[in-house]
Write an enzyme that holds these catalytic residues in place. Structure first.
Site, PDB file in Angstrom:
ATOM      1  CE  LYS A  14      56.591 -40.139  64.645  1.00 18.54           C
ATOM      2  NZ  LYS A  14      57.764 -39.290  64.959  1.00 18.54           N
ATOM      3  CB  SER A  60      59.073 -37.953  61.510  1.00 13.45           C
ATOM      4  OG  SER A  60      59.208 -38.231  62.906  1.00 13.45           O
ATOM      5  CB  SER A 100      60.667 -35.733  64.570  1.00 12.55           C
ATOM      6  OG  SER A 100      61.500 -35.791  63.444  1.00 12.55           O
TER       7      SER A 100
END
Length: 494
Positions: free
Chosen positions: A79, A160, A184
């Site tokens: 990420k 997210s 998330s």
């Protein structure tokens, strides 16, 4: 040879160790898949050289008869909130576009030390603020899933960590890192039919992770199944002296401890999670999850978490307050974007840089956070929210006197279409209604796929556990996974 991109972390690890295939073959196969899936916009930066270097090291070690590292040759996604030395790290924001850290985050370094390679940096909501991956400066990620209703609406992969969830579900990576501030990891996992665990706060170091809300942010793994999450979490977790909130504890052998036998365990069903307007399909899946856990030997009890209804309001005071403090460092002076209009003074530069660098959702949360921390409203909002947070944590503590684990839905719906909720921030925030309470309490929670809705989209079930009981959470999740038999995959259109 088997298409290695259909294999998860455990199968890839074992296949490389036995010589069924080489690490180079694995890396090459995934690199091709990543390159061919640009329509999904899951990656901000692709790093094939990093994955190939790890593969060469793994193959050389095996040829020399050396003991391979735990994740030797397994390529993963990172990420783009984790700082990676010499590789652009943006937090999906124009503010950090082009920023290449001179250091490595603790979590990513642990994964490289375990032998993993990096296929690239994955897209996300800007500064991890969002539930749909629509706030990224680099464009929204598109879920690989489609509704089977005759339409072709592009769907949100969750947020997210939407780049991570989409890439895993589309078989571009076997696993990826995520971060979870209010859900998330878990909500995007539910939206895309994969597994993801938020460990106890402090299990994984936050050092080198671009900060959103420091008392809530927690790194965790996302993968295709529970075993792969356990393997990844073992590599990611551990004490870090550079992080003041890091827990000084040994890392358990979570993979070795996996067991779907829940005899002797009590699983609580919180009555407050039955929210108004929840789709009947979610209710039915929840009941199915209860039946699966009973079949695994668990005793089901009803519990009450009376302050649950205050969790979202408290979260959306505390998280923006911490964000407004953390994001104050992006001022155009030290690093990142600098917007300096002709003849502008220092204050003008601050304003111009932040207006250009932060997207609307980030600006909204900074404004909310600054407001609730201001002199006239600190006690009325921020102090009260912290008191509510304490009450929510106490609710969980009382629940643990009656049960060992909790079972809830992960999200109040299946994936929604891109743009469907972006005009209404409150509707978007409600996506976190089931995940926020455990984040406020800092306790472990995991989402596993339980089935499909009427449109053929994944639905997730959430297991919540006591502090530091990741093993219990993983085991109950495994019991659901085995009984759900979830094998659905998105039909390839990209």
């Amino acid at each position: 040879m088997t298409d290695v991109t259909n294999l998860g972390v455990a199968a890839l690890r074992d296949g490389i160790r036995t010589g069924e295939f080489s690490a180079r073959e694995v890396a090459d196969a995934f690199i091709v898949k990543v390159s061919a899936a640009k329509q999904l916009n899951a990656f901000i930066v692709e790093t094939p050289d990093h994955a190939l270097a790890a593969a060469r090291e793994a193959d050389a070690a095996r040829a020399a008869g050396e003991t391979l590292k735990p994740l030797a040759g397994v390529p993963i996604g990172m990420k783009d909130l984790f700082c990676t030395k010499g590789v652009q790290t943006t937090a999906a924001s124009h503010m950090l576009e082009g920023f290449k850290p001179v250091y490595e985050s603790t979590v990513s370094q642990k994964l490289w030390d375990a032998g993993a390679g990096m296929l690239g940096k994955l897209n996300l909501d800007q500064f991890a603020m969002g539930s749909s991956n629509e706030t990224s400066y680099f464009g929204n990620v598109i879920s690989p899933w489609r509704r089977k209703d005759g339409g072709n609406a592009p769907l949100a992969p969750g947020g997210s960590s939407g780049g991570s969830s989409a890439a895993i579900s589309a078989r571009l990576v076997p696993a990826a890192t995520g971060t979870d501030t209010g859900g998330s990891i878990r909500q995007p996992a539910a939206f895309t039919g994969i597994s993801g665990i938020k460990p106890t706060y402090g299990r994984c170091s936050r050092w080198g992770v671009v900060a959103f809300a420091s008392s809530l942010d927690q790194a965790g793994p996302m993968a295709r199944d529970v075993r792969d999450c356990a393997i990844m979490l073992e590599a990611m977790a551990g004490f870090d002296a550079k992080d003041a909130t890091s827990l000084k504890l040994d890392v358990p052998k979570w993979e070795q401890g996996l067991s779907a036998d829940l005899r002797g365990k009590k699983v609580g069903i919180p009555r407050e999670y039955r929210v108004d307007g929840m789709p009947s399909e979610i209710e039915a899946l929840w009941q199915q999850g209860i039946d699966w856990l009973k079949d695994a030997g668990a005793e089901i009890v009803e519990v009450s978490l009376p302050h649950t209804k205050y969790a979202l309001p408290a979260y959306y005071i505390i998280a923006p307050a911490e964000a407004s403090s953390n994001l104050a460092r992006y001022d155009g002076v030290r690093y990142g974007l600098r917007d300096l209009p002709d003849g502008a003074g220092l204050q003008d530069m601050y304003a111009a840089t932040r207006a250009a660098g932060f997207g609307p959702e980030v600006q909204r949360r900074i404004l909310i956070g600054t407001y609730v921390l201001s002199a006239g409203f600190y006690d009325a909002y921020y102090t009260q929210a912290q008191k509510v947070r304490t009450l929510i944590a106490r609710d969980f503590e009382r629940a643990w006197t009656q049960c060992d684990l909790l079972l809830t839905p992960t999200a109040p719906s299946a994936a929604f279409a891109l743009g469907e909720k972006s005009a209404d921030p409150l509707a978007m925030y409600l996506n976190d209604v089931f995940t926020v309470p455990s984040s406020l309490a800092g306790i472990p929670a995991m989402s596993v796929p339980g089935g499909l809705d009427k449109d053929g989209l994944p639905l997730g079930l959430q297991i919540i556990g006591k502090p530091l009981d990741e093993q219990g959470v993983l085991n109950a999740s495994l019991a659901i996974e085995q009984r759900a038999g979830f094998t659905a995959r998105p039909e390839q259109w990209w």
